[in-house]
Design a protein around this motif. Structure first.
Motif, PDB file in Angstrom:
ATOM      1  N   LEU A 229       0.823  -1.384  -0.164  1.00  0.00           N
ATOM      2  CA  LEU A 229      -0.044  -0.118   0.242  1.00  0.00           C
ATOM      3  C   LEU A 229       0.982   1.413   0.263  1.00  0.00           C
ATOM      4  CD1 LEU A 229      -2.866   0.698   0.643  1.00  0.00           C
ATOM      5  CD2 LEU A 229      -2.484   0.407   2.537  1.00  0.00           C
ATOM      6  N   LYS A 230       2.151   1.105   0.635  1.00  0.00           N
ATOM      7  CA  LYS A 230       3.131   2.377   0.682  1.00  0.00           C
ATOM      8  C   LYS A 230       3.559   2.895  -0.660  1.00  0.00           C
ATOM      9  CE  LYS A 230       7.007   3.581   3.343  1.00  0.00           C
ATOM     10  NZ  LYS A 230       8.307   3.837   4.213  1.00  0.00           N
ATOM     11  N   GLU A 231       3.742   1.368  -1.002  1.00  0.00           N
ATOM     12  CA  GLU A 231       4.020   1.359  -2.141  1.00  0.00           C
ATOM     13  C   GLU A 231       3.536   1.979  -3.384  1.00  0.00           C
ATOM     14  OE1 GLU A 231       6.355  -2.272  -3.215  1.00  0.00           O
ATOM     15  OE2 GLU A 231       7.814  -1.981  -2.089  1.00  0.00           O
ATOM     16  N   GLU A 232       2.725   1.262  -3.920  1.00  0.00           N
ATOM     17  CA  GLU A 232       0.937   2.479  -4.312  1.00  0.00           C
ATOM     18  C   GLU A 232       1.116   3.732  -4.376  1.00  0.00           C
ATOM     19  OE1 GLU A 232      -3.479   1.459  -5.712  1.00  0.00           O
ATOM     20  OE2 GLU A 232      -2.606  -0.343  -4.192  1.00  0.00           O
ATOM     21  N   ILE A 233       0.632   4.024  -2.923  1.00  0.00           N
ATOM     22  CA  ILE A 233       0.674   5.540  -2.767  1.00  0.00           C
ATOM     23  C   ILE A 233       1.587   6.389  -3.155  1.00  0.00           C
ATOM     24  CG2 ILE A 233       0.445   7.418  -1.062  1.00  0.00           C
ATOM     25  CD1 ILE A 233      -1.134   5.065   1.187  1.00  0.00           C
ATOM     26  N   SER A 234       2.901   5.727  -2.721  1.00  0.00           N
ATOM     27  CA  SER A 234       4.113   6.359  -3.083  1.00  0.00           C
ATOM     28  C   SER A 234       3.731   6.808  -4.711  1.00  0.00           C
ATOM     29  CB  SER A 234       5.559   5.945  -2.937  1.00  0.00           C
ATOM     30  OG  SER A 234       6.745   6.925  -3.677  1.00  0.00           O
ATOM     31  N   GLY A 235       3.612   6.147  -5.781  1.00  0.00           N
ATOM     32  CA  GLY A 235       3.442   5.740  -7.186  1.00  0.00           C
ATOM     33  C   GLY A 235       2.360   7.008  -7.131  1.00  0.00           C
ATOM     34  N   LEU A 236       1.341   6.625  -6.867  1.00  0.00           N
ATOM     35  CA  LEU A 236       0.046   7.945  -6.860  1.00  0.00           C
ATOM     36  C   LEU A 236       0.634   8.956  -6.815  1.00  0.00           C
ATOM     37  CD1 LEU A 236      -3.096   5.640  -5.155  1.00  0.00           C
ATOM     38  CD2 LEU A 236      -2.412   6.187  -8.166  1.00  0.00           C
ATOM     39  N   ARG A 237       1.333   8.892  -5.741  1.00  0.00           N
ATOM     40  CA  ARG A 237       2.072  10.407  -5.158  1.00  0.00           C
ATOM     41  C   ARG A 237       2.876  11.349  -6.503  1.00  0.00           C
ATOM     42  NH1 ARG A 237       4.361  10.485  -0.227  1.00  0.00           N
ATOM     43  NH2 ARG A 237       2.767   9.951   0.762  1.00  0.00           N
ATOM     44  N   THR A 238       3.518  10.565  -7.176  1.00  0.00           N
ATOM     45  CA  THR A 238       4.041  10.695  -7.786  1.00  0.00           C
ATOM     46  C   THR A 238       3.099  11.027  -9.187  1.00  0.00           C
ATOM     47  OG1 THR A 238       5.931   9.227  -7.503  1.00  0.00           O
ATOM     48  CG2 THR A 238       6.066   9.951  -9.624  1.00  0.00           C
ATOM     49  N   TYR A 239       2.343  10.789  -9.357  1.00  0.00           N
ATOM     50  CA  TYR A 239       2.217  10.370 -10.656  1.00  0.00           C
ATOM     51  C   TYR A 239       0.815  11.491 -10.981  1.00  0.00           C
ATOM     52  CZ  TYR A 239      -2.158   9.295 -13.781  1.00  0.00           C
ATOM     53  OH  TYR A 239      -3.379   9.410 -15.049  1.00  0.00           O
TER      54      TYR A 239
ATOM     55  N   ARG B 259      -0.295  16.839 -12.029  1.00  0.00           N
ATOM     56  CA  ARG B 259      -0.103  18.644 -11.894  1.00  0.00           C
ATOM     57  C   ARG B 259       1.055  19.886 -12.601  1.00  0.00           C
ATOM     58  NH1 ARG B 259      -1.472  16.311  -6.821  1.00  0.00           N
ATOM     59  NH2 ARG B 259       0.917  16.881  -6.431  1.00  0.00           N
ATOM     60  N   HIS B 260       1.863  18.964 -12.712  1.00  0.00           N
ATOM     61  CA  HIS B 260       2.685  19.580 -13.257  1.00  0.00           C
ATOM     62  C   HIS B 260       2.703  19.934 -14.664  1.00  0.00           C
ATOM     63  CE1 HIS B 260       6.072  20.243 -10.515  1.00  0.00           C
ATOM     64  NE2 HIS B 260       5.954  18.610 -10.495  1.00  0.00           N
TER      65      HIS B 260
ATOM     66  N   GLY C  89       2.099  22.995 -17.186  1.00  0.00           N
ATOM     67  CA  GLY C  89       2.056  23.821 -18.408  1.00  0.00           C
ATOM     68  C   GLY C  89       1.140  23.636 -19.449  1.00  0.00           C
ATOM     69  N   LEU C  90       0.213  22.908 -19.530  1.00  0.00           N
ATOM     70  CA  LEU C  90      -0.741  22.934 -20.435  1.00  0.00           C
ATOM     71  C   LEU C  90      -1.889  24.689 -20.221  1.00  0.00           C
ATOM     72  CD1 LEU C  90      -2.561  22.178 -22.459  1.00  0.00           C
ATOM     73  CD2 LEU C  90      -4.288  21.327 -20.652  1.00  0.00           C
ATOM     74  N   ALA C  91      -1.625  25.678 -19.112  1.00  0.00           N
ATOM     75  CA  ALA C  91      -2.388  26.704 -18.989  1.00  0.00           C
ATOM     76  C   ALA C  91      -1.625  27.548 -18.890  1.00  0.00           C
ATOM     77  CB  ALA C  91      -2.439  26.538 -17.150  1.00  0.00           C
ATOM     78  N   ILE C  92      -0.188  27.121 -18.661  1.00  0.00           N
ATOM     79  CA  ILE C  92       0.619  27.997 -19.227  1.00  0.00           C
ATOM     80  C   ILE C  92       0.669  28.141 -20.530  1.00  0.00           C
ATOM     81  CG2 ILE C  92       3.430  28.576 -19.115  1.00  0.00           C
ATOM     82  CD1 ILE C  92       3.262  27.989 -16.987  1.00  0.00           C
TER      83      ILE C  92
END
Length: 139
Positions: A22-32, A37-38, A42-45
């Motif tokens: 679960l920790k690894e999955e949450i870490s992957g979701l956080r990175t995703y 968001r980036h 970028g799209l908004a700019i």
């Protein structure tokens, strides 16, 4: 052989493995999520720059159109001025021709030398007051 495990220890071990997964999955979701968001920023700019560029192109097109209209109006003004100056030159030629014709009729100006001076002045006057070619303006 494996020793039989206590069911509570086995459940705790499975729970620990589940928590690690679960920790690894949450870490992957956080990175995703961070990457998304980036990309969204970028799209908004990019969209904002597109809007600004579009506004700039519209302003440039309107300015160019106005400049073209002004150039056409200036060309027409130049043609009108040229035509009016040709009319003035024609009136000046007519006036000088009248004066020279009147002077040439005088008996004291009947000498060859005076006739030559009058002819030279008439030639000079025709050149000095020659019409301009108004058809070449703006070409």
């Amino acid at each position: 052989m494996t020793e039989p495990q206590n069911p509570a220890i086995a459940a705790a071990s499975r729970l620990q493995e589940s928590v690690v997964d679960l920790k690894e999955e949450i870490s992957g979701l956080r990175t995703y999520g961070r990457r998304n968001r980036h990309l969204i920023v970028g799209l908004a700019i990019s969209l904002a720059l597109d809007v600004l560029l579009t506004i700039g192109v519209i302003i440039a097109a309107v300015t160019a159109n106005r400049a073209g209209d002004l150039a056409a109006a200036n060309r027409q003004t130049q043609i009108d001025t040229c035509t009016a100056s040709n009319d003035t030159r024609n009136a000046s030629r007519n006036l000088w021709n009248y004066v020279l014709d009147t002077v040439a009729k005088s008996p004291e100006n009947a000498t060859a030398e005076r006739k030559q001076h009058i002819a030279e002045f008439r030639t000079y006057m025709q050149t000095a007051y020659a019409d301009r070619d108004c058809s070449q303006i703006g070409k």
